[in-house]
Every structure is written in C-alpha cells, then in structure tokens.
Design an enzyme around this catalytic site. Structure first.
Site, PDB file in Angstrom:
ATOM      1  N   ASN A 121     -30.458  35.720  80.087  1.00 18.29           N
ATOM      2  CA  ASN A 121     -30.718  37.207  80.109  1.00 18.29           C
ATOM      3  C   ASN A 121     -29.290  37.730  79.730  1.00 18.29           C
ATOM      4  O   ASN A 121     -28.300  37.303  80.351  1.00 18.29           O
ATOM      5  CB  ASN A 121     -31.077  37.722  81.375  1.00 18.29           C
ATOM      6  CG  ASN A 121     -32.501  37.250  81.648  1.00 18.29           C
ATOM      7  OD1 ASN A 121     -33.318  37.339  80.945  1.00 18.29           O
ATOM      8  ND2 ASN A 121     -32.742  37.035  83.098  1.00 18.29           N
ATOM      9  N   CYS A 180     -15.456  37.099  89.924  1.00 19.73           N
ATOM     10  CA  CYS A 180     -16.754  36.479  89.218  1.00 19.73           C
ATOM     11  C   CYS A 180     -17.205  35.337  89.820  1.00 19.73           C
ATOM     12  O   CYS A 180     -16.277  34.387  90.168  1.00 19.73           O
ATOM     13  CB  CYS A 180     -16.450  36.263  87.579  1.00 19.73           C
ATOM     14  SG  CYS A 180     -17.965  35.296  86.831  1.00 19.73           S
ATOM     15  N   HIS A 230     -14.695  33.562  80.989  1.00 18.05           N
ATOM     16  CA  HIS A 230     -15.486  34.828  81.453  1.00 18.05           C
ATOM     17  C   HIS A 230     -15.742  35.816  80.199  1.00 18.05           C
ATOM     18  O   HIS A 230     -16.725  36.539  80.319  1.00 18.05           O
ATOM     19  CB  HIS A 230     -14.621  35.507  82.556  1.00 18.05           C
ATOM     20  CG  HIS A 230     -15.433  36.657  83.295  1.00 18.05           C
ATOM     21  ND1 HIS A 230     -16.351  36.498  84.156  1.00 18.05           N
ATOM     22  CD2 HIS A 230     -15.216  38.083  83.041  1.00 18.05           C
ATOM     23  CE1 HIS A 230     -16.791  37.534  84.410  1.00 18.05           C
ATOM     24  NE2 HIS A 230     -16.218  38.520  83.829  1.00 18.05           N
ATOM     25  N   SER A 262     -27.117  39.756  85.746  1.00 17.62           N
ATOM     26  CA  SER A 262     -26.199  40.115  87.075  1.00 17.62           C
ATOM     27  C   SER A 262     -24.789  40.172  86.632  1.00 17.62           C
ATOM     28  O   SER A 262     -23.979  40.618  87.495  1.00 17.62           O
ATOM     29  CB  SER A 262     -26.727  39.334  88.224  1.00 17.62           C
ATOM     30  OG  SER A 262     -26.451  37.971  87.941  1.00 17.62           O
ATOM     31  N   HIS A 316     -23.750  32.924  80.715  1.00 16.65           N
ATOM     32  CA  HIS A 316     -24.729  31.945  81.340  1.00 16.65           C
ATOM     33  C   HIS A 316     -26.140  32.084  81.008  1.00 16.65           C
ATOM     34  O   HIS A 316     -26.737  32.929  80.654  1.00 16.65           O
ATOM     35  CB  HIS A 316     -24.333  32.072  82.883  1.00 16.65           C
ATOM     36  CG  HIS A 316     -24.868  33.440  83.476  1.00 16.65           C
ATOM     37  ND1 HIS A 316     -24.365  34.797  83.338  1.00 16.65           N
ATOM     38  CD2 HIS A 316     -26.139  33.787  83.941  1.00 16.65           C
ATOM     39  CE1 HIS A 316     -25.162  35.560  83.770  1.00 16.65           C
ATOM     40  NE2 HIS A 316     -26.278  35.096  84.416  1.00 16.65           N
ATOM     41  N   LYS A 348     -35.991  49.897  73.222  1.00 14.92           N
ATOM     42  CA  LYS A 348     -37.496  49.867  73.358  1.00 14.92           C
ATOM     43  C   LYS A 348     -38.186  49.555  74.522  1.00 14.92           C
ATOM     44  O   LYS A 348     -37.667  48.568  75.386  1.00 14.92           O
ATOM     45  CB  LYS A 348     -38.214  48.878  72.300  1.00 14.92           C
ATOM     46  CG  LYS A 348     -39.667  48.545  72.285  1.00 14.92           C
ATOM     47  CD  LYS A 348     -39.993  47.514  71.440  1.00 14.92           C
ATOM     48  CE  LYS A 348     -41.534  47.348  71.480  1.00 14.92           C
ATOM     49  NZ  LYS A 348     -42.331  48.467  71.160  1.00 14.92           N
ATOM     50  N   PHE A 349     -39.072  50.229  75.221  1.00 15.81           N
ATOM     51  CA  PHE A 349     -39.623  49.974  76.362  1.00 15.81           C
ATOM     52  C   PHE A 349     -41.153  49.765  76.343  1.00 15.81           C
ATOM     53  O   PHE A 349     -41.807  50.266  75.203  1.00 15.81           O
ATOM     54  CB  PHE A 349     -39.502  51.265  77.295  1.00 15.81           C
ATOM     55  CG  PHE A 349     -38.348  51.507  77.896  1.00 15.81           C
ATOM     56  CD1 PHE A 349     -37.725  51.055  79.181  1.00 15.81           C
ATOM     57  CD2 PHE A 349     -37.494  52.627  77.208  1.00 15.81           C
ATOM     58  CE1 PHE A 349     -36.514  51.240  79.377  1.00 15.81           C
ATOM     59  CE2 PHE A 349     -36.272  52.829  77.689  1.00 15.81           C
ATOM     60  CZ  PHE A 349     -35.814  52.249  78.979  1.00 15.81           C
ATOM     61  N   HIS A 392     -20.417  36.891  82.623  1.00 11.17           N
ATOM     62  CA  HIS A 392     -19.951  35.615  82.174  1.00 11.17           C
ATOM     63  C   HIS A 392     -20.799  34.955  81.786  1.00 11.17           C
ATOM     64  O   HIS A 392     -22.221  34.940  81.935  1.00 11.17           O
ATOM     65  CB  HIS A 392     -19.550  34.901  83.844  1.00 11.17           C
ATOM     66  CG  HIS A 392     -18.810  33.600  83.627  1.00 11.17           C
ATOM     67  ND1 HIS A 392     -17.728  33.413  84.036  1.00 11.17           N
ATOM     68  CD2 HIS A 392     -19.049  32.641  83.040  1.00 11.17           C
ATOM     69  CE1 HIS A 392     -17.061  32.041  83.433  1.00 11.17           C
ATOM     70  NE2 HIS A 392     -18.168  31.475  83.047  1.00 11.17           N
ATOM     71  N   GLN A 410     -30.169  30.412  82.721  1.00  7.71           N
ATOM     72  CA  GLN A 410     -30.976  29.917  83.786  1.00  7.71           C
ATOM     73  C   GLN A 410     -31.999  28.809  83.316  1.00  7.71           C
ATOM     74  O   GLN A 410     -32.211  28.664  82.123  1.00  7.71           O
ATOM     75  CB  GLN A 410     -31.685  31.106  84.462  1.00  7.71           C
ATOM     76  CG  GLN A 410     -30.871  32.016  85.001  1.00  7.71           C
ATOM     77  CD  GLN A 410     -31.618  32.814  86.119  1.00  7.71           C
ATOM     78  OE1 GLN A 410     -32.016  32.485  87.032  1.00  7.71           O
ATOM     79  NE2 GLN A 410     -31.403  34.180  85.936  1.00  7.71           N
ATOM     80  N   ASN A 441     -29.474  27.382  91.773  1.00 10.11           N
ATOM     81  CA  ASN A 441     -29.199  28.729  91.951  1.00 10.11           C
ATOM     82  C   ASN A 441     -29.425  28.984  93.375  1.00 10.11           C
ATOM     83  O   ASN A 441     -30.142  28.324  94.265  1.00 10.11           O
ATOM     84  CB  ASN A 441     -30.505  29.380  91.311  1.00 10.11           C
ATOM     85  CG  ASN A 441     -30.412  30.940  91.301  1.00 10.11           C
ATOM     86  OD1 ASN A 441     -29.829  31.557  92.083  1.00 10.11           O
ATOM     87  ND2 ASN A 441     -30.722  31.264  90.166  1.00 10.11           N
ATOM     88  N   ASP A 442     -28.424  29.724  93.994  1.00 12.33           N
ATOM     89  CA  ASP A 442     -28.278  29.946  95.451  1.00 12.33           C
ATOM     90  C   ASP A 442     -29.388  30.949  95.856  1.00 12.33           C
ATOM     91  O   ASP A 442     -29.554  31.068  97.000  1.00 12.33           O
ATOM     92  CB  ASP A 442     -26.856  30.600  95.550  1.00 12.33           C
ATOM     93  CG  ASP A 442     -25.730  29.708  95.286  1.00 12.33           C
ATOM     94  OD1 ASP A 442     -25.828  28.463  95.542  1.00 12.33           O
ATOM     95  OD2 ASP A 442     -24.778  30.261  94.585  1.00 12.33           O
ATOM     96  N   CYS A 492     -16.916  32.049  87.385  1.00 12.44           N
ATOM     97  CA  CYS A 492     -15.608  31.579  86.900  1.00 12.44           C
ATOM     98  C   CYS A 492     -15.417  30.139  87.859  1.00 12.44           C
ATOM     99  O   CYS A 492     -15.527  30.141  88.793  1.00 12.44           O
ATOM    100  CB  CYS A 492     -14.460  32.662  86.922  1.00 12.44           C
ATOM    101  SG  CYS A 492     -14.607  33.655  85.631  1.00 12.44           S
TER     102      CYS A 492
END
Ligand code: H2U
Ligand code: ZN
Length: 341
Positions: free
Chosen positions: A155, A52, A115, A163, A168, A313-314, A166, A170, A77-78, A55
């Site tokens: 998210n 990860c 994690h 993605s 997290h 739901k979409f 873990h 943003q 953020n990379d 981690c």
C-alpha cells in the site's frame, strides 16, 4: 442508431481472470468535478527518520529494535491480522451462520534502509533484492503445511491507507485461498484445461499484437493497462514466459521484473508529478500442495488517482451495488502512460 464504437459508446468489458464485468463509459470523462480534492503529498523526507518504526536501528511499537540492515529487512507484523495459533474449529447455525478458524502469518518487508526512497527512486539492482526477498518468503511461507496461499502486496501513499512513508510492503500467508486468487485459479485452470495454454500467455500475445494498451516492456516482462481495467490507470505486469510462482523465476527474469517495476513506477510518478499512490500485489499459484498448470504469475497495480493528483476514484453507488465502472478508456489511459516513458 449508429454502429457500436468501443471508443465512444457505453459498454461492458469482460475480465477473463475473474470472470466478472466492468462498465465502461468513454463519453463521460468530461463531467465537471466539484467533489473532494485530495491534498498532494509533498516528498521532503529525510534519509533517516528517528521517529520512523521501520528505519534501521529504531525501536518498533512492540519494543523490538530493528537491526542496522543494509538493503531489505523482513519481520513478523507486530499487529498481525492473522494468528498462527488460531485453534482449528468452526461455527455453524442452520448453515446460514458459518465461520471457520483461519490461521496465518503476516510480515512486513522494508524495501530499503533509506526512509526517503520509493521503488521508483531505487536502482534496479536494489529492486532485484526486493524480488529476491519476495521469492524467498513465498517459498518459505508456502512450504508450511498449513499455508495454502501467500499474498505479497504494497500500500503506497496515505490515500491508500499506508501508515508510514518508509518504502515497505506486506505479506499475508494463510490457511485458505482468499476470494480474488480463488476466482483467478478457477478461471485460469478452466482456460488451461480447454486450450492447453495459459490464459495470460494468450492474452499477452494478443496485447503485444494490438500494442494499444502496452505501457513498458523488456525481454522478460510486459506492463500494460488490461482491456478490463477498473481503476483509471490500473496496470498488470506479466512475465512473457508462463510460470505459476516466484519459485520458478530465473535470475535473469528477476532482473527483468525489477526493471519493469522501476520503469512503471517512474511513469506513474511522472503522470501527476507526485509520489503516486497505489495498492500493488503479486498473484501466484496457491501453496496448498495441489497442481496448478494454468496459473500464470502476475502483478496488479491499482492506483486510485483519476484526473489529477487531487482527484481520486471511489468505489461507490453503482459500483458497490452492481459492477465496477470507469470513464476514460483503458486505451487512452495506456496512451497517457506511454507518452511519459
Ligand atoms: P501499512 O503501511 O501498509 O499499514 O503497513 C505497515 C504495517 O506495519 C502495519 O500492518 C505494522 C502495522 O501493523 N507495524 C509493525 O509491525 N510494527 C510497528 O512498530 C508499527 C507498524
Ligand atoms: Zn523510515
């Protein structure tokens, strides 16, 4: 024709925060479903995952090594979506093709070194440390002269495009005020100018009186399904006191905020017996140096799950072309959530 009944008949509801409408179809929640089914995420993660990139002690994609952090950890953020060094400038062609440079900073926040946890598994005192970090970051980024708005969000779950499991979130901080907060600014400031009270103070008072859409509350915060909710189990988290940003929250209110996040995410996990996916984010006043007396901080939770852990739901068809639409009413969604508190 029968008299209009909001629990039975198709209708539109107004969202005063955005100044937009949502179509509500209470009669439609029983339609059969033969569409896509999501696979439920099984939660059997180790406390530490050597592969990860979030981690403690592990190496990220850009070769940097994470410190052995004991609680929260923040880094730039990379693969940032915004560049701090984007040169100022614009592009126009007959006023129809328009572009402007946008500067910004994107960061990633680890909520815990563990994690295998999510916010709902963390102790309130640990979530309080996440709130501390959100506060520190809002103030630090917002103080930069070229930053006009700071968006903190999470998210959660692969269906929401996260993605990595873990825990997290943003932060994207940028030189202009983006669409949703810009609409909320306009609506809230107009309401305040007219009433000398915040739109969300008045709205919260009304919801506390009606009770039907309230999910969890404590001395400082309330979580409820808004009257104009779009997502099936959407909620909004509101401080009882009117303040515009995390720079103005008290230590006691931060604990209250952490408590509401903990209890609300527990309820979400119980609803479909899974680690509930969602996008959540904090809306606060812009940091462009102007005065925003009407701004009332709040947090939105937008979970996409509809009637089971496997049906999502979409936003498609009518919703892409016209307005958002929902089947089960916000009142019945709130009742289902409240039953699990
Ligand atoms: P999401 O799970 O919401 O995609 O957030 C993870 C972020 O982490 C994502 O924006 C960043 C991605 O760019 N990231 C790094 O900064 N370094 C890494 O080594 C991998 C991922
Ligand atoms: Zn990890």
């Amino acid at each position: 024709m029968a008299t209009f009944d909001i629990t039975e008949h198709s209708h539109r509801r107004f969202n005063p925060l955005l100044g937009e409408w949502v179509l509500v179809s209470p009669h439609r929640s029983k339609r059969p479903w033969q569409g896509q089914q999501e696979t439920t995420e099984q939660d059997t993660r180790p406390a530490f995952d050597p592969t990860c990139y979030l981690c403690p002690g592990n190496v990220r994609a850009n070769g940097e090594k994470n410190p052995d952090y004991p609680s929260t950890f923040v880094f730039v953020n990379d693969f940032a979506a915004l560049q701090a060094e984007s040169p100022s400038g614009s592009f126009t062609h007959q006023n129809l093709l328009r572009a402007e440079s946008e500067r910004g900073i994107c960061k990633v926040i680890c909520f815990s070194p563990r994690h295998d946890l999510t916010l709902s598994d963390m102790e309130t005192s640990e979530i309080k440390k996440v709130v501390d970090l959100w506060q520190e970051q809002y103030l630090e980024l917002g103080a930069l002269d070229y930053i006009s708005y700071v968006q903190i969000f999470e998210n959660k779950g692969s269906v929401m495009g996260s993605s990595n499991p873990h825990p997290h979130g943003q932060i994207w901080a940028q030189s202009s005020v983006p669409g949703e907060p810009a609409k909320e600014t306009e609506q809230q400031e107009a309401y305040f100018a007219e009433n000398n009270r915040s739109l969300l103070s008045d709205y919260l008072a009304l919801e506390l009186e009606e009770k039907t859409r309230v999910v969890v509350k404590n001395e400082h915060f309330v979580a409820l399904v808004p009257f104009w909710a779009v997502w099936p189990f959407e909620t909004i988290v509101l401080p009882r006191r009117h303040f515009g940003h995390l720079g103005q929250i008290s230590e006691e209110e931060k604990l209250g905020y952490a408590d509401i996040i903990k209890r609300l995410s527990k309820v979400y996990d119980k609803l479909f017996q899974t680690s509930f996916p969602y996008s959540a984010g904090i809306h606060q006043s812009p940091t462009d140096g102007k005065d925003y007396p009407g701004w009332h901080l709040h947090m939105h939770f937008y979970p996409p799950l509809l009637r089971s852990a496997s049906v999502k739901k979409f936003m498609v068809g009518y919703e892409l072309m016209a307005d958002p639409q929902r089947d089960i009413t916000p009142e019945s969604a709130a009742e289902r959530l409240r039953d699990l508190v």
